[in-house]
Write a protein that holds these residues in place. Sequence first.
Motif, PDB file in Angstrom:
ATOM      1  N   ASP A  57      -8.025   5.830 -10.351  1.00 33.15           N
ATOM      2  CA  ASP A  57      -8.891   6.504  -9.969  1.00 33.15           C
ATOM      3  C   ASP A  57      -9.352   6.709  -8.571  1.00 33.15           C
ATOM      4  N   GLY A  58      -8.677   8.014  -8.497  1.00 32.89           N
ATOM      5  CA  GLY A  58      -8.952   8.326  -7.560  1.00 32.89           C
ATOM      6  C   GLY A  58      -8.000   7.217  -5.442  1.00 32.89           C
ATOM      7  N   ARG A  59      -8.281   6.991  -5.529  1.00 21.84           N
ATOM      8  CA  ARG A  59      -7.773   6.267  -4.358  1.00 21.84           C
ATOM      9  C   ARG A  59      -7.726   5.058  -4.899  1.00 21.84           C
ATOM     10  N   PHE A  60      -7.970   4.620  -5.842  1.00 24.11           N
ATOM     11  CA  PHE A  60      -7.970   3.141  -6.344  1.00 24.11           C
ATOM     12  C   PHE A  60      -7.039   3.075  -7.125  1.00 24.11           C
ATOM     13  N   THR A  61      -6.261   2.456  -7.849  1.00 25.21           N
ATOM     14  CA  THR A  61      -5.083   2.292  -8.463  1.00 25.21           C
ATOM     15  C   THR A  61      -5.184   0.792  -8.895  1.00 25.21           C
ATOM     16  N   ALA A  62      -4.985   0.161 -10.405  1.00 24.53           N
ATOM     17  CA  ALA A  62      -5.186  -1.311 -10.398  1.00 24.53           C
ATOM     18  C   ALA A  62      -4.202  -1.296 -11.463  1.00 24.53           C
ATOM     19  N   GLN A  63      -3.431  -2.849 -11.184  1.00 22.92           N
ATOM     20  CA  GLN A  63      -2.532  -2.809 -11.802  1.00 22.92           C
ATOM     21  C   GLN A  63      -2.821  -4.417 -12.932  1.00 22.92           C
ATOM     22  N   LEU A  64      -1.394  -4.542 -13.834  1.00 20.23           N
ATOM     23  CA  LEU A  64      -1.722  -5.585 -14.847  1.00 20.23           C
ATOM     24  C   LEU A  64      -0.925  -6.133 -14.530  1.00 20.23           C
ATOM     25  N   ASN A  65      -0.236  -7.206 -14.755  1.00 21.35           N
ATOM     26  CA  ASN A  65       1.020  -7.700 -14.816  1.00 21.35           C
ATOM     27  C   ASN A  65       0.889  -9.657 -15.676  1.00 21.35           C
ATOM     28  N   ARG A  66       1.286  -8.635 -17.344  1.00 21.44           N
ATOM     29  CA  ARG A  66       0.604  -9.872 -17.749  1.00 21.44           C
ATOM     30  C   ARG A  66       1.925 -11.254 -17.783  1.00 21.44           C
ATOM     31  N   ALA A  67       3.357 -11.286 -17.548  1.00 18.58           N
ATOM     32  CA  ALA A  67       4.457 -12.149 -17.556  1.00 18.58           C
ATOM     33  C   ALA A  67       3.836 -13.006 -17.046  1.00 18.58           C
ATOM     34  N   SER A  68       3.178 -12.454 -15.504  1.00 22.70           N
ATOM     35  CA  SER A  68       3.127 -13.351 -14.264  1.00 22.70           C
ATOM     36  C   SER A  68       1.525 -13.361 -14.096  1.00 22.70           C
ATOM     37  N   GLN A  69      -0.017 -12.901 -14.851  1.00 24.61           N
ATOM     38  CA  GLN A  69      -1.073 -12.932 -15.315  1.00 24.61           C
ATOM     39  C   GLN A  69      -1.553 -12.921 -14.090  1.00 24.61           C
ATOM     40  N   TYR A  70      -1.146 -11.649 -13.523  1.00 23.74           N
ATOM     41  CA  TYR A  70      -1.925 -11.384 -12.169  1.00 23.74           C
ATOM     42  C   TYR A  70      -2.427 -10.006 -12.465  1.00 23.74           C
ATOM     43  N   ILE A  71      -3.386  -9.242 -11.737  1.00 29.13           N
ATOM     44  CA  ILE A  71      -3.565  -8.384 -12.138  1.00 29.13           C
ATOM     45  C   ILE A  71      -4.264  -7.755 -10.147  1.00 29.13           C
ATOM     46  N   SER A  72      -4.014  -6.570  -9.720  1.00 28.34           N
ATOM     47  CA  SER A  72      -4.282  -6.107  -8.468  1.00 28.34           C
ATOM     48  C   SER A  72      -5.377  -5.050  -8.738  1.00 28.34           C
ATOM     49  N   LEU A  73      -5.375  -4.836  -7.708  1.00 28.64           N
ATOM     50  CA  LEU A  73      -6.361  -3.958  -6.940  1.00 28.64           C
ATOM     51  C   LEU A  73      -5.658  -2.557  -5.300  1.00 28.64           C
ATOM     52  N   LEU A  74      -4.861  -1.192  -5.728  1.00 28.90           N
ATOM     53  CA  LEU A  74      -5.091  -0.798  -4.388  1.00 28.90           C
ATOM     54  C   LEU A  74      -6.356  -0.354  -4.474  1.00 28.90           C
ATOM     55  N   ILE A  75      -6.468   0.452  -2.692  1.00 25.83           N
ATOM     56  CA  ILE A  75      -7.356   1.413  -2.073  1.00 25.83           C
ATOM     57  C   ILE A  75      -6.703   1.603  -1.229  1.00 25.83           C
ATOM     58  N   ARG A  76      -6.638   3.251  -1.046  1.00 24.06           N
ATOM     59  CA  ARG A  76      -5.574   3.899  -0.916  1.00 24.06           C
ATOM     60  C   ARG A  76      -6.479   4.745   0.489  1.00 24.06           C
ATOM     61  N   ASP A  77      -6.008   4.971   1.930  1.00 23.09           N
ATOM     62  CA  ASP A  77      -7.553   5.707   2.787  1.00 23.09           C
ATOM     63  C   ASP A  77      -8.267   4.924   2.903  1.00 23.09           C
ATOM     64  N   SER A  78      -8.394   3.988   3.498  1.00 25.60           N
ATOM     65  CA  SER A  78     -10.085   3.201   3.021  1.00 25.60           C
ATOM     66  C   SER A  78     -11.070   4.104   3.940  1.00 25.60           C
ATOM     67  N   LYS A  79     -12.062   3.721   3.373  1.00 26.10           N
ATOM     68  CA  LYS A  79     -13.569   4.026   3.255  1.00 26.10           C
ATOM     69  C   LYS A  79     -14.145   3.155   4.573  1.00 26.10           C
ATOM     70  N   LEU A  80     -15.033   3.569   5.312  1.00 27.25           N
ATOM     71  CA  LEU A  80     -16.110   2.241   5.776  1.00 27.25           C
ATOM     72  C   LEU A  80     -16.927   2.275   4.621  1.00 27.25           C
ATOM     73  N   SER A  81     -16.925   3.452   3.458  1.00 24.59           N
ATOM     74  CA  SER A  81     -18.283   2.391   1.956  1.00 24.59           C
ATOM     75  C   SER A  81     -17.327   1.748   1.408  1.00 24.59           C
ATOM     76  N   ASP A  82     -16.218   1.608   1.822  1.00 26.58           N
ATOM     77  CA  ASP A  82     -15.383   0.688   0.531  1.00 26.58           C
ATOM     78  C   ASP A  82     -15.562  -0.842   0.834  1.00 26.58           C
ATOM     79  N   SER A  83     -16.707  -0.907   1.901  1.00 25.26           N
ATOM     80  CA  SER A  83     -16.329  -2.295   2.883  1.00 25.26           C
ATOM     81  C   SER A  83     -17.663  -2.643   1.342  1.00 25.26           C
ATOM     82  N   ALA A  84     -17.473  -4.720   0.785  1.00 23.00           N
ATOM     83  CA  ALA A  84     -17.932  -4.184  -0.555  1.00 23.00           C
ATOM     84  C   ALA A  84     -16.733  -6.195  -0.204  1.00 23.00           C
ATOM     85  N   THR A  85     -17.896  -6.540  -1.493  1.00 21.71           N
ATOM     86  CA  THR A  85     -17.021  -7.666  -2.104  1.00 21.71           C
ATOM     87  C   THR A  85     -16.135  -7.052  -3.432  1.00 21.71           C
ATOM     88  N   TYR A  86     -15.272  -7.312  -3.849  1.00 18.19           N
ATOM     89  CA  TYR A  86     -14.126  -7.007  -4.727  1.00 18.19           C
ATOM     90  C   TYR A  86     -14.188  -8.079  -5.616  1.00 18.19           C
TER      91      TYR A  86
END
Lengths: 110, 116
Positions: A57-86
């Motif tokens: 979704d725009g600059r954000f990419t989410a992925q799921l790995n069921r085998a390893s039981q983890y999910i990830s979030l990638l943020i590209r081209d970070s903006k100041l407004s991305d500062s937060a807790t995820y």
Amino acid sequence: RKEVEQDPGPFNVPEGATVAFNCTYSNSASQSFFWYRQDCRKEPKLLMSVYSSGNEDGRFTAQLNRASQYISLLIRDSKLSDSATYLCVVTPYNFNKFYFGSGTKLNVKP
Amino acid sequence: GAVVSQHPSWVICKSGTSVKIECRSLDFQATTMFWYRQFPKQSLMLMATSNEGSKATYEQGVEKDKFLINHASLTLSTLTVTSAHPEDSSFYICSAVQGSFNEKLFFGSGTQLSVL
């Protein structure tokens, strides 16, 4: 063992950087996965759902790995407004519980 | 996204008094609502699951007689903190599940409770 575990950070990155967060979950029967964003003293807001095939979704990419039981979030081209807790959120098939990770704090610096 | 309204946003009360917090789903019916508590710089802690027309399910360590939950309709759940004490001071957030096939969790704006 916690249902959901996240690296608390903080991640301090410059504007324009790419940053990735991971989250692991303990219950292999978990059905749905989400990333939420929470600003200080505010309620969490849904950022995006996470699908098995991965989703973007725009600059954000989410992925799921069921085998390893983890999910990830990638943020590209970070903006100041991305500062937060995820927050990583996991729920079983019947949506009777939503398990939250402790959150990963992101600080984007000018 | 769906709208969940929570009131009040801020409450300051004296020790020993009771405080009621309301959570409403404004544009959808919510058979299930959740109540969370969050202390500064800590993660959300699930207190209880509120089901319309039935008793709430409390998480381990949460006193059901102290935190009274009522979910009398599909759009309203209330949390009453009874005989509040300073250690009950916290950020309380409600949430509701929206959707039949792609459930998502939406949050109220939270209530900051300060007990003097």
